[in-house]
Design an enzyme around this catalytic site. Structure first.
Site, mmCIF file in Angstrom:
data_model
loop_
_atom_site.group_PDB
_atom_site.id
_atom_site.type_symbol
_atom_site.label_atom_id
_atom_site.label_comp_id
_atom_site.label_asym_id
_atom_site.label_seq_id
_atom_site.Cartn_x
_atom_site.Cartn_y
_atom_site.Cartn_z
ATOM 1 N N GLU A 137 0.856 -1.183 0.000
ATOM 2 C CA GLU A 137 0.000 0.000 0.000
ATOM 3 C C GLU A 137 0.895 1.237 0.000
ATOM 4 O OE1 GLU A 137 -2.046 0.108 3.727
ATOM 5 O OE2 GLU A 137 -2.966 2.058 3.342
ATOM 6 N N ASP B 184 14.286 -2.222 14.178
ATOM 7 C CA ASP B 184 15.183 -1.300 13.453
ATOM 8 C C ASP B 184 14.548 0.092 13.473
ATOM 9 O OD1 ASP B 184 17.310 -0.395 11.982
ATOM 10 O OD2 ASP B 184 16.652 -1.222 10.074
#
Ligand code: ADP
Length: 292
Positions: free
Chosen positions: A93, A198
């Site tokens: 998306e 991360d």
């Protein structure tokens, strides 16, 4: 699994749909990223790399799914994965960036805390059912019952071994001390939390709802302080974020004594990926925790 980008677009959006535009998106350091426009105006986001990167895209999709499953925070929808000629791709998306809502940082902190508090979906203890990637390097997620053992075996030791060429005999002594005394410094969390893994500022983008969305994860179950430590490594998160997370999240007393040890994993990974410029910050932490 699609065998071309066109096949993916037709399967997902109808056989008459066509790609009418494709623009390069900057900001990534591993893959090529594109904004794709369809003839009906719909925008898609695509990451592209060589065919052998297919496993990386599958791992990234598994990470996004794991975050989505907590129901705590938004991630882009996974539209498809496939190969296309000599390449592989991940279709997501497209996140249209909008202006941030009022109290953006407080909301983001609360949602991140909710993700960290969510019950674990996989019974793996600390780790994850599959390995994934941290930047360009494999991230080992072998399940462990102890957080400290996991962080030693699957995080620090793996990176120290790969970086061995950079260290002097004295550094190596300190590293051995640090690794064998890790339980002096780190604490076992109450229970495993799903981590983004991360969480630097480039992996949190403002979405169409004006709130923070997570992208590009390197998920595993671990101590939530790892994500908070990472936000401090390269900066970019506001004071309101930390104030709210401290109230809502799962930080324990003495976090500041652990922060740099958690970030040592990321710094070593940078040393292994980008070379010597990351050696000084690594050695500073090794000296501090390596027994004098
Ligand atoms: P890499 O895998 O190379 O690290 P990133 O995930 O960092 O790539 O993405 C590259 C760029 O694309 C970044 O600038 C990021 O903000 C943007 N980006 C990532 N995912 C989306 C998305 N779903 N929609 C819109 N932009 C995105």
């Amino acid at each position: 699994m699609y065998s071309s980008l066109n096949e993916a677009v037709k399967d997902l959006f109808g056989s008459s749909r066509k790609i009418t535009g494709q623009g390069y998106v900057t900001g990534g350091d591993i893959n090529d990223a594109y904004e794709i426009v369809l003839d009906d105006g719909l925008h898609l986001f695509m990451k592209r790399n060589v065919r052998s990167a297919l496993a990386n895209f599958q791992a990234e999709a598994a990470g996004l799914d794991a975050i989505r499953a907590t129901g705590a925070i938004r991630v882009p929808e996974i539209l498809g994965i496939g190969t296309d000629g000599a390449d592989s791709f991940l279709l997501l998306e497209f996140i249209e960036k909008k202006q941030r809502v009022k109290h953006f940082w407080e909301i983001f902190a609360e949602e991140l805390a909710a993700m960290h508090h969510a019950p674990a979906a996989a019974q793996v203890g600390f780790g994850f059912p599959e390995d994934n990637w941290i930047g360009a390097r494999k991230q080992i997620n072998t399940p462990h019952d102890s957080w400290v053992d996991f962080f030693r075996d699957c995080r620090l030791e793996v990176q120290f071994r790969a970086a061995d060429q950079y260290f002097s005999p004295q550094d190596r002594k300190r590293i051995d001390f640090l690794l064998s005394h890790l339980d002096r410094y780190l604490t076992e969390p109450v229970r495993p939390s799903l981590l983004h893994g991360d969480l630097w500022s480039g992996n949190m983008i403002t979405g169409p709802d004006g709130k923070g969305w997570l992208i590009d994860p390197a998920v595993y179950y671990g101590h939530p302080e790892v994500d908070i430590a990472m936000t401090e490594l390269f900066g970019g998160f506001s004071q309101e974020f930390y104030e709210t997370y401290r109230e809502a999240g799962a930080m324990e007393d003495g976090y500041l004594d652990r922060r740099d040890l958690y970030n040592l994993y990321q710094l070593l990974n940078h040393l292994n990926m980008f070379g010597r410029s990351y050696l000084d910050p690594v050695l500073r932490i090794v000296k501090r925790y390596g027994g004098g």
